[in-house]
Scaffold this active site. Structure first.
Site, PDB file in Angstrom:
ATOM      1  CD  GLU A  32      -2.779   1.243   2.433  1.00  0.00           C
ATOM      2  OE1 GLU A  32      -2.702   0.392   3.324  1.00  0.00           O
ATOM      3  OE2 GLU A  32      -3.575   2.200   2.459  1.00  0.00           O
ATOM      4  NE  ARG A 257       4.775  -8.438  10.991  1.00  0.00           N
ATOM      5  CZ  ARG A 257       4.345  -7.429  10.235  1.00  0.00           C
ATOM      6  NH1 ARG A 257       3.306  -7.571   9.466  1.00  0.00           N
ATOM      7  NH2 ARG A 257       4.963  -6.274  10.261  1.00  0.00           N
ATOM      8  CE  LYS A 267       3.627   0.185   4.754  1.00  0.00           C
ATOM      9  NZ  LYS A 267       2.529   0.078   3.792  1.00  0.00           N
TER      10      LYS A 267
END
Ligand code: ATP
Ligand code: MG
Ligand code: MG
Length: 552
Positions: A32, A257, A267
């Site tokens: 994104e 992850r 983020k």
């Protein structure tokens, strides 16, 4: 097929190809564009590109830009740059926002099939009626609207008749499902905001969990690889593909992850560091962003060797940063010239060396890589050494310079201290030594030995340089975990994460270019900072120190 270590996704792909379920592997990396990529993303990038490559497939770079509020073209550009820098080439570049019309049409299809409805409940009411793990949710009073009414309301949502939050479109599945993600998830919401790609064309936007499977299907992605937090979303992913009647059927697989100890990879928190001015932008060399690691001096090779070693599994655990550091040392060991830099200078006058004379000494560029050749370094009556390589009253076992002691100057001569000059505050300003011409490096002198070897630069030829030394940005050892930290995040920042020093480097480094990398003898690996370096006045970022207790 050995670009990735043995792993479960590779096994699945091998089977799928063997059974003829797919004939070409298509993967995607779907960031994104709401921030800069970080080391965790490097793992996702590597997995998607390398697995496809291993099987002769292709990979798309797709911007998952379905939330106009947080997204920006700045992030789009930085992400492209980072993926390229890591050494990957996408075969196709896509924006999810280019599929908005198709996503809308598929939602209309869901409505027509009685599989979606417009709901007037607020976001809070929807959350409250969702139920819990042990209790089923409650049906919305708007759940049984007719197809006609839903079609009309959804069209009016698109036309901009309603305010943000006034209505949503929900999938109609099962409010009692044991998987909460299947309790009529919201698939469209109203957001009156300008989108970086579609401008003001839309005021309704698809939710990630509805959009993502469609994006994959539209592009013909075969294996949609994501992190394990999306495991519970997989049933809805499959539901969307089936109910919207997409001709391509991608499958989602989840891997663990990548988390690094003492490293923030959220983020939201990274943005906080930038917005609060705690760091010098997203590419600050202390940031775990790809652009920060690049500016610090990490190489794509080191990052890729690191993610390879971290492997592909479902395991979730924080990796020691020392492992990443290990791979950058390994990569630079034979590549970086080994030169001398004095970070905290103290002047030494060699009193028996003729005034006004300079000689050139031979120095090998890399003692472990003969191919890197040799250079000539000037030596004369005044040099700089490191301030902490001299002590007036040393403890025992101190083998560096002190009054009466002799040390070796790397690539040069033995020197012996006979005088200490101080200012009125008692601070040492200069030391006086003699040198022994017999002891010249490379001359084969063996008559006596010294215990210490120190580095130096010639004072008259030295180039002033700035050194930026780094410590971890985060103080404690707690792995970064959303919502779980005990102390407020900003209190976990290390106040000493950056130290700036002014010293000197050898004259040959005067015109060092941004991103040139060196191993400074006894200090560590350094990278020429692309932002602050000026011709004639280089600025060096400490990449990593020389030594580590880390073992693979
Ligand atoms: P946000 O939710 O704030 O957007 P994000 O880290 O999930 O943050 P995306 O842009 O959605 O960012 O991530 C793109 C891809 O990278 C996703 O497929 C995601 O699963 C993967 N990814 C993100 N963080 C990591 C990580 N730490 N390790 C491995 N893969 C990751
Ligand atoms: Mg995301
Ligand atoms: Mg996320």
């Amino acid at each position: 097929n050995n670009l990735t270590p043995p792993n479960f996704i590779k096994n699945i792909i091998t089977e799928d190809l063997k059974n003829g379920k797919v004939d070409k592997i298509v993967t995607r990396f779907p960031p994104e564009p709401n921030g800069y990529l970080h080391i965790g993303h490097a793992k996702a990038i590597w997995i998607n590109f390398t697995l496809a490559d291993e099987f002769g497939g292709r990979t798309h770079l797709r911007f998952d830009d379905t939330n106009p509020v947080k997204e920006d073209i700045e992030y789009v550009n930085s992400i492209k740059e980072d993926v390229k820098w890591l050494g990957f080439e996408w075969e196709e570049l896509h924006f999810a926002s280019n599929y908005f019309e198709e996503m809308y049409n598929r939602a209309v299809l869901l409505i027509k099939k009685g599989k979606a409805y417009v709901d007037d409940l607020s976001a809070d009411q929807i959350r409250e009626t969702r139920g819990t793990l042990t209790e089923p949710g409650q049906n919305s009073p708007y759940r049984d609207r007719s197809v006609e009414e839903n079609l009309d309301l959804f069209a009016r949502m698109r036309a901009g008749e309603f305010k943000d939050g006034e209505k949503v479109l929900r999938a109609k599945i099962d409010m009692a499902s044991p998987n909460i993600n299947l309790r009529d998830p919201v698939i469209y919401r109203i957001v009156h905001a300008t989108h970086h790609n579609t401008g003001d064309q839309w005021c309704i936007y698809p939710m990630y969990s509805y959009a993502h499977p469609l994006e994959d299907a539209i592009e013909g992605v075969t294996h949609s690889l994501c992190t394990t937090e999306f495991e519970d979303q997989r049933p809805f992913y499959d539901w969307v593909i089936a109910e919207t009647e997409m001709p391509n059927v991608p499958r989602q697989y989840e891997f663990g992850r990548l988390n690094l100890e003492q490293t923030v990879t959220s983020k939201r928190k990274l943005r906080m560091l930038v917005d609060e001015g705690i760091v010098d932008g997203w590419d600050d060399p202390r940031m775990p962003t790809i652009s920060g690691l690049r500016r610090r001096g990490y190489t794509p090779e080191a990052i890729k060797a690191f993610v390879y070693e971290a492997g592909i599994s479902k395991a979730y655990g924080a990796i020691d940063v020392k492992m990443l550091e290990h791979f950058v040392r390994e990569d630079l060991k034979l590549k970086a010239p080994r030169t001398m830099a004095v970070v905290d200078p103290l002047k030494v006058v060699i009193t028996n060396y003729p005034e006004g004379q300079t000689e050139l000494l031979d120095a090998e560029n890399n003692s472990e890589n003969e191919e890197m050749g040799h250079r000539q370094i000037p030596f004369s009556r005044e040099i700089y050494i490191e301030r902490d390589d001299f002590m007036e009253d040393p403890p025992s076992k101190y083998f560096r310079l002190f009054p009466g002691n002799e040390v070796r100057l790397k690539h040069a001569y033995f020197i012996k201290c006979h005088d200490v000059i101080k200012d009125e505050n008692g601070e040492v300003t200069e030391i006086h030594c003699t040198y022994d011409p017999e002891t010249k490096s490379g001359s084969g002198f063996t008559d006596r030995k010294v215990k210490g070897t120190i580095h130096w630069v010639d004072a008259s030829a030295a180039v002033p340089a700035e050194f930026r030394l780094y410590e971890p940005l985060i103080l404690d050892e707690e792995p970064e975990d959303e919502g779980a930290e005990e102390k407020p995040f900003l209190e976990r920042i290390n106040p000493n994460s950056l130290t700036i020093k002014h010293g000197f480097v050898e004259p040959g480094m005067k015109d060092a270019k941004p991103h040139d990398k060196f191993q400074f003898f006894r200090h560590g690996y350094f990278n020429v900072d692309p932002k602050y370096s000026k011709p004639g006045h280089p600025v060096f970022n400490l990449i990593v120190s020389l030594k580590s207790s880390f073992q693979l």
